[in-house]
Design an enzyme around this catalytic site. Structure first.
Site, short mmCIF file in Angstrom:
data_model
loop_
_atom_site.label_atom_id
_atom_site.label_comp_id
_atom_site.label_asym_id
_atom_site.label_seq_id
_atom_site.Cartn_x
_atom_site.Cartn_y
_atom_site.Cartn_z
N THR A 41 -20.01 -7.67 -8.34
CA THR A 41 -18.74 -6.95 -8.15
C THR A 41 -18.52 -5.92 -9.25
O THR A 41 -17.79 -4.97 -9.05
CB THR A 41 -17.56 -7.94 -8.16
N SER A 73 -39.12 -11.01 -34.24
CA SER A 73 -38.38 -12.06 -33.54
C SER A 73 -39.03 -13.40 -33.86
O SER A 73 -40.26 -13.50 -33.91
CB SER A 73 -38.44 -11.81 -32.03
N GLY A 127 -35.16 -15.63 -20.24
CA GLY A 127 -35.60 -15.36 -18.87
C GLY A 127 -34.83 -16.14 -17.81
O GLY A 127 -35.29 -16.29 -16.68
N LEU A 130 -29.20 -15.57 -18.38
CA LEU A 130 -28.00 -15.91 -19.14
C LEU A 130 -27.63 -14.79 -20.12
O LEU A 130 -26.92 -15.01 -21.09
CB LEU A 130 -28.20 -17.25 -19.87
N SER A 133 -30.39 -10.23 -22.91
CA SER A 133 -30.51 -8.79 -23.22
C SER A 133 -29.18 -8.20 -23.65
O SER A 133 -29.13 -7.42 -24.60
CB SER A 133 -31.11 -8.03 -22.03
N GLU A 165 -28.73 -0.32 -21.96
CA GLU A 165 -29.50 -0.87 -20.83
C GLU A 165 -29.63 0.15 -19.70
O GLU A 165 -30.69 0.33 -19.12
CB GLU A 165 -28.84 -2.15 -20.30
N ASP A 177 -21.79 -8.49 -18.22
CA ASP A 177 -22.48 -9.30 -19.24
C ASP A 177 -22.02 -8.92 -20.64
O ASP A 177 -21.70 -9.77 -21.47
CB ASP A 177 -24.00 -9.09 -19.15
N TYR A 229 -32.25 -5.47 -7.64
CA TYR A 229 -30.88 -5.25 -8.16
C TYR A 229 -30.46 -3.80 -7.90
O TYR A 229 -29.37 -3.53 -7.37
CB TYR A 229 -30.85 -5.58 -9.66
C1 GLA Z 1 -26.55 -8.91 -13.79
C2 GLA Z 1 -25.97 -7.59 -14.30
C3 GLA Z 1 -24.43 -7.61 -14.26
C4 GLA Z 1 -23.92 -8.06 -12.90
C5 GLA Z 1 -24.63 -9.34 -12.45
C6 GLA Z 1 -24.26 -9.73 -11.05
O1 GLA Z 1 -26.22 -9.94 -14.69
O2 GLA Z 1 -26.41 -7.33 -15.61
O3 GLA Z 1 -23.93 -6.34 -14.61
O4 GLA Z 1 -24.02 -7.05 -11.95
O5 GLA Z 1 -26.04 -9.22 -12.51
O6 GLA Z 1 -22.93 -10.10 -10.99
#
Ligand code: GLA
Length: 388
Positions: A41, A73, A127, A130, A133, A165, A177, A229
């Site tokens: 969304t 790292s 990976g 969560l 990045s 990003e 995120d 995506y």
């Molecule tokens: C990833 C993207 C977010 C968001 C989610 C889906 O985590 O980085 O910006 O779009 O997918 O809700």
């Protein structure tokens, strides 16, 4: 059930000394996140309700005077080094692209920063979707601006991290995120309006209501994530154009049947149905949290999963298995969390059902021949901050 949330500070300082031959000048911590509800969304100008995890990423850092950046790292072998001058998308290899992109975004917008040595360590399962990045970008920006005395407000750090990003790493993510990483609060869920960028802290005191949030890291390999995506995002933006609205946020649930009738194909209709109903589910969830009824959000979580599985098509068999197993063991609700195509499931369960839900997931995975999942509990935690 879960590992340590914080990196051991003293150990990190020692490793920084071994790597760079001096003491770190500071340390910054940035959490991973889960999203309670409101998936796909954010880039449709809609609503989301994430929270920070106790698991976090820590950066130890010190300035250097030669205008260069050294990156190590504790999780991955090897060292990266690049010049700050002349940084541009595509100039820094994968291993340090997030750090480079974050510094590039700062420089590009006139922030006065200089050379740095950075050592990264993390307790966020890598990976797993969560938001390692986003945590990495936010912590890099905090370290650079903290050391050079030019600190942007937290929401501005989130925007710069998203820009890193989007424009440097070439991942067309939304702002959810990074906002979760920067703006989350202990014991709260973060209600985010992705158009106005207004946020509100919603009560989410799980213990007071006798419920636990379980996170199942399915460990399913996340394949084709970025391409799929970007394709979902394009479909949504194209649908908004056809419907003559600025973004799908502008289509209400009441107007959905009419909007669907105007769309040319089944796939676009499915994607739009998900986004419009998901925005509505976020608003309903927020309402329940405000009324002190967090136990009742379960069915909304499960409805979100069904919509992401059937209409947005971002689930995978491991994820559906984890959702079904927790529900069959009497979870109040369960769903995929994050962008999808693998990753984690969250389940809201009565405190007394934590063990049976965990066991149900483990045995369902073993019956299906999937690798063992990792199951841990999550409390809403604090956003990114300076440790020392
Ligand atoms: C990833 C993207 C977010 C968001 C989610 C889906 O985590 O980085 O910006 O779009 O997918 O809700």
């Amino acid at each position: 059930m879960s590992g340590p949330s914080y990196v051991d500070e003293q150990g990190l300082a020692t490793r920084f000394g071994e790597a760079f031959g001096r003491e770190p000048e500071g340390m910054w911590v940035a959490p991973g996140r889960i999203n309670l509800i409101g998936e796909h969304t954010d880039y449709n100008d809609g609503f989301a309700l994430p929270m920070a995890l106790p698991h976090s990423l820590t950066i130890a850092a010190a300035r250097r005077t030669d205008g260069r950046v050294g990156v190590r790292s504790s999780r991955f072998p090897g060292a990266h080094e690049f010049d700050l001058s002349g940084l541009a998308p595509g100039t820094v290899p994968d291993g340090a692209a997030y750090q480079a992109g974050s510094l590039w975004a700062l420089l590009d917008e006139g922030h006065r920063i200089g050379g740095l040595d950075l050592l990264v360590d993390s307790t966020i399962p890598a990976g797993s979707g969560l938001s390692t990045s986003a945590a990495l970008c936010c912590a890099t920006i905090l370290a650079a601006t903290g050391l050079y005395g030019d600190e942007p407000a937290p929401a501005e750090v989130a925007r710069l991290a998203q820009r890193a990003e989007n424009d440097f790493v070439d991942m067309p993510c939304g702002i959810m995120d990074q906002s979760a990483v920067m703006l989350s609060d202990e014991g709260r869920a973060l209600f985010l309006d992705c158009r106005s960028l207004v946020t509100e802290q919603e009560p989410f005191d799980l213990a007071a209501h006798g419920v636990t949030l379980l996170v199942v890291d399915t460990k399913a390999p996340r394949r084709l994530v970025e391409g799929a995506y970007a394709e979902r995002r394009r479909t949504c933006e194209n649908a908004a154009r056809i419907l003559g609205v600025r973004a799908l946020r502008d289509v209400t649930v009441d107007a959905l049947p009419k909007a669907l009738a105007e769309l040319p194909d089944e796939v676009t209709r499915d994607r739009v149905r998900h986004v419009v109903t998901e925005n509505d589910r976020v608003l309903e969830t927020v309402e329940l949290l405000r009324e002190g009824r967090p136990r009742e959000v379960g069915p909304l979580l499960t409805a979100s999963h069904v919509s992401l599985r059937d209409d947005f098509e971002v689930s995978v068999p491991e994820v559906d298995t984890a959702v079904d197993a927790t529900l069959s063991a009497a979870a109040l609700g369960a769903r995929i969390t994050g962008g999808g195509f693998g990753g984690c499931v969250i389940a809201l369960v009565d405190d007394g059902r934590v063990d049976s839900c965990t066991e149900a997931v483990r045995s369902a995975f073993s019956e299906r021949g999937f690798g063992a999942p990792e199951v841990f509990t999550a409390l809403p935690s604090k956003g990114a901050h300076r440790l020392r």
